[in-house]
Write a protein that holds these residues in place. Structure first.
Motif, PDB file in Angstrom:
ATOM      1  N   GLN A   1     106.644 -72.620 107.561  1.00 20.36           N
ATOM      2  CA  GLN A   1     106.640 -71.252 108.127  1.00 20.36           C
ATOM      3  C   GLN A   1     105.383 -70.997 108.965  1.00 20.36           C
ATOM      4  N   ASN A   2     104.598 -72.049 109.166  1.00 18.44           N
ATOM      5  CA  ASN A   2     103.363 -71.969 109.977  1.00 18.44           C
ATOM      6  C   ASN A   2     102.366 -70.949 109.401  1.00 18.44           C
ATOM      7  N   LEU A   3     102.365 -70.816 108.068  1.00 12.66           N
ATOM      8  CA  LEU A   3     101.375 -69.931 107.440  1.00 12.66           C
ATOM      9  C   LEU A   3     100.066 -70.676 107.229  1.00 12.66           C
ATOM     10  N   THR A   4     100.138 -72.024 107.231  1.00 15.73           N
ATOM     11  CA  THR A   4      98.904 -72.797 107.415  1.00 15.73           C
ATOM     12  C   THR A   4      99.148 -73.782 108.541  1.00 15.73           C
ATOM     13  N   TYR A   5      98.102 -73.999 109.299  1.00 18.45           N
ATOM     14  CA  TYR A   5      98.192 -74.783 110.522  1.00 18.45           C
ATOM     15  C   TYR A   5      96.835 -75.421 110.754  1.00 18.45           C
ATOM     16  N   ALA A   6      96.824 -76.730 111.068  1.00 19.98           N
ATOM     17  CA  ALA A   6      95.541 -77.412 111.285  1.00 19.98           C
ATOM     18  C   ALA A   6      95.607 -78.235 112.548  1.00 19.98           C
TER      19      ALA A   6
ATOM     20  N   PHE B   1      91.436 -74.493 111.316  1.00 25.32           N
ATOM     21  CA  PHE B   1      92.364 -74.374 110.197  1.00 25.32           C
ATOM     22  C   PHE B   1      92.745 -72.900 110.096  1.00 25.32           C
ATOM     23  N   ILE B   2      94.048 -72.624 110.205  1.00 31.86           N
ATOM     24  CA  ILE B   2      94.556 -71.250 110.131  1.00 31.86           C
ATOM     25  C   ILE B   2      95.293 -71.060 108.810  1.00 31.86           C
ATOM     26  N   LEU B   3      95.007 -69.963 108.144  1.00 31.22           N
ATOM     27  CA  LEU B   3      95.723 -69.595 106.916  1.00 31.22           C
ATOM     28  C   LEU B   3      96.112 -68.142 107.095  1.00 31.22           C
ATOM     29  N   ARG B   4      97.418 -67.846 107.008  1.00 37.14           N
ATOM     30  CA  ARG B   4      97.841 -66.480 107.349  1.00 37.14           C
ATOM     31  C   ARG B   4      98.997 -66.001 106.489  1.00 37.14           C
ATOM     32  N   ALA B   5      99.287 -64.724 106.649  1.00 36.61           N
ATOM     33  CA  ALA B   5     100.466 -64.137 106.015  1.00 36.61           C
ATOM     34  C   ALA B   5     101.600 -64.105 107.039  1.00 36.61           C
TER      35      ALA B   5
HETATM   36  C1  LIG Z   1     101.465 -72.008 114.509  1.00 40.21           C
HETATM   37  O1  LIG Z   1     100.224 -71.336 114.444  1.00 40.21           O
HETATM   38  C2  LIG Z   1      99.288 -71.771 115.390  1.00 40.21           C
HETATM   39  C3  LIG Z   1      97.982 -71.061 115.088  1.00 40.21           C
HETATM   40  O2  LIG Z   1      98.114 -69.692 115.064  1.00 40.21           O
HETATM   41  C4  LIG Z   1      99.788 -71.520 116.788  1.00 40.21           C
HETATM   42  O3  LIG Z   1      98.852 -71.986 117.741  1.00 40.21           O
HETATM   43  C5  LIG Z   1     101.111 -72.237 116.988  1.00 40.21           C
HETATM   44  O4  LIG Z   1     101.652 -71.932 118.250  1.00 40.21           O
HETATM   45  C6  LIG Z   1     102.086 -71.815 115.886  1.00 40.21           C
HETATM   46  N1  LIG Z   1     103.296 -72.633 115.988  1.00 40.21           N
HETATM   47  C7  LIG Z   1     104.491 -72.075 116.017  1.00 40.21           C
HETATM   48  C8  LIG Z   1     105.646 -73.032 116.110  1.00 40.21           C
HETATM   49  O5  LIG Z   1     104.663 -70.875 115.961  1.00 40.21           O
END
Ligand SMILES: *[C@@H]1O[C@H](CO)[C@@H](O)[C@H](O)[C@H]1NC(C)=O
Ligand SMILES: *[C@@H]1O[C@H](CO)[C@@H](O)[C@H](O)[C@H]1NC(C)=O
Length: 315
Positions: free
Chosen positions: A64-69, A74-78
């Motif tokens: 769900q892209n609530l964490t992304y590296a 490093f992004i951690l979100r709701a």
């Molecule tokens: C996931 O989150 C990152 C950081 O916010 C963003 O750059 C990226 O586009 C997002 N990916 C999707 C598929 O939404």
């Protein structure tokens, strides 16, 4: 000639003295970008503080892209896309806990952005969840501009610290407070939390924990006083050269060592609950009720994210 010789020998004496007394720490853990996936566990547990949150596991967080590296991000979100059903426990979010525990150490947190907005209650803290001792390094609610760092002990911790009786009253007397009720201190900077912190590009938080004290520092992103070893993520750091900490818990009236165990590093983002809910939510000028707002206005949480440039632990 004579003068310059004597200066040189004095300088040599001073240098050797410094090298004897300085306590420096060596880098033991560098957690950057994808390194968060090796260093932390994702804990899909009910929020012990009863926040309006649903903590998801690692695969859900990634899908769900609530964490992304990526790179040094490093992004951690709701979740900020979906309305939350009243029968669920709340908005999808993330809580991560380091696999390793640390006792005497320094941690430097290089943070670009922390979750902001009505109803948010983000925290970066160090604790052993099986015991009481806890150090909240970054904590606050509803986008207030100042961090509230808090030291907690067990009810029978018998630990007192000098803090302001009322955290937010400038004329409040300094009292010896029992830390089983939380000993809280704010950094002077009004860019140490929330929107103000984020608009300024964030900054660095650091903790030094020894057997006899716990100290915290905060430097704004563009502060000229940020020490080079902090700013550059050097392979060793020397907190003795960092200047006055904003938070300095001593063992004068407290056995620090018996109150704190080996601690995990924890980063979490919850909503409402005991701290961000009523009456703080209304007092911050937020609309309606906290639960209603969190459930029904997903778009309001697009800035409810951590962006962490790196965590470095020194021992
Ligand atoms: C996931 O989150 C990152 C950081 O916010 C963003 O750059 C990226 O586009 C997002 N990916 C999707 C598929 O939404
Ligand atoms: C989130 O952080 C706060 C620390 O500020 C803590 O009191 C609360 O229990 C945490 N929630 C979870 C689920 O870890």
């Amino acid at each position: 000639m004579k003068i310059s010789l004597s200066i040189t020998s004095k300088a040599l004496v001073a240098l050797s003295f410094v090298s004897v007394v300085k306590a420096d720490y060596k880098l033991s853990d560098t957690i950057v970008g994808k390194g968060f996936y090796d260093a932390f566990n994702w804990l899909a547990i009910p929020d012990p503080t009863h926040g309006r949150v649903n903590y998801v596991d690692q695969s859900t967080a990634q899908s769900q892209n609530l964490t992304y590296a990526s790179g040094n991000t490093f992004i951690l979100r709701a979740n900020f896309k979906d309305v939350v059903s009243g029968s669920s426990s709340g908005r999808n979010s993330v809580r991560i806990e380091s696999k390793k525990r640390f006792t005497y150490h320094v941690t430097v947190y290089d943070v670009r952005h922390i979750p902001q907005g009505c109803g948010t209650w983000p925290a970066i803290w160090e604790t052993d969840t099986r015991f009481y001792g806890e150090i909240d390094i970054v904590e606050g609610v509803n986008s207030e501009p100042q961090d509230a760092a808090t030291f907690w002990t067990a009810p029978d911790g018998n630990c007192k610290q000098r803090v302001k009786q009322e955290l937010d009253d400038p004329s409040s007397p300094i009292i010896l407070k029992d830390c089983s009720e939380g000993c809280a201190v704010r950094p002077e900077s009004r860019k140490s939390f929330g929107t103000a912190f984020n608009d300024n590009g964030g900054g660095w938080y650091a903790i030094e924990r020894s057997p006899t004290f716990v100290k915290l520092w905060f430097w704004e992103r563009n502060n000229a006083a940020v020490p080079a070893d902090v700013k550059n993520g050097q392979s060793s750091v020397e907190p003795a050269g960092w200047g006055e900490p904003f938070f300095d818990m001593t063992n004068d009236n407290c056995d620090i060592d018996s109150n704190l165990k080996a601690h995990n590093l924890i980063i979490n983002l919850t909503f409402c609950g005991a701290y961000a809910g009523s009456p703080q939510f209304e007092n911050a000028g937020c609309p309606g009720t906290c639960q209603g707002f969190v459930d029904n206005t997903p778009g309001a949480f697009d800035k409810a994210y951590f962006d962490i440039a790196g965590i470095r632990v020194y021992q």
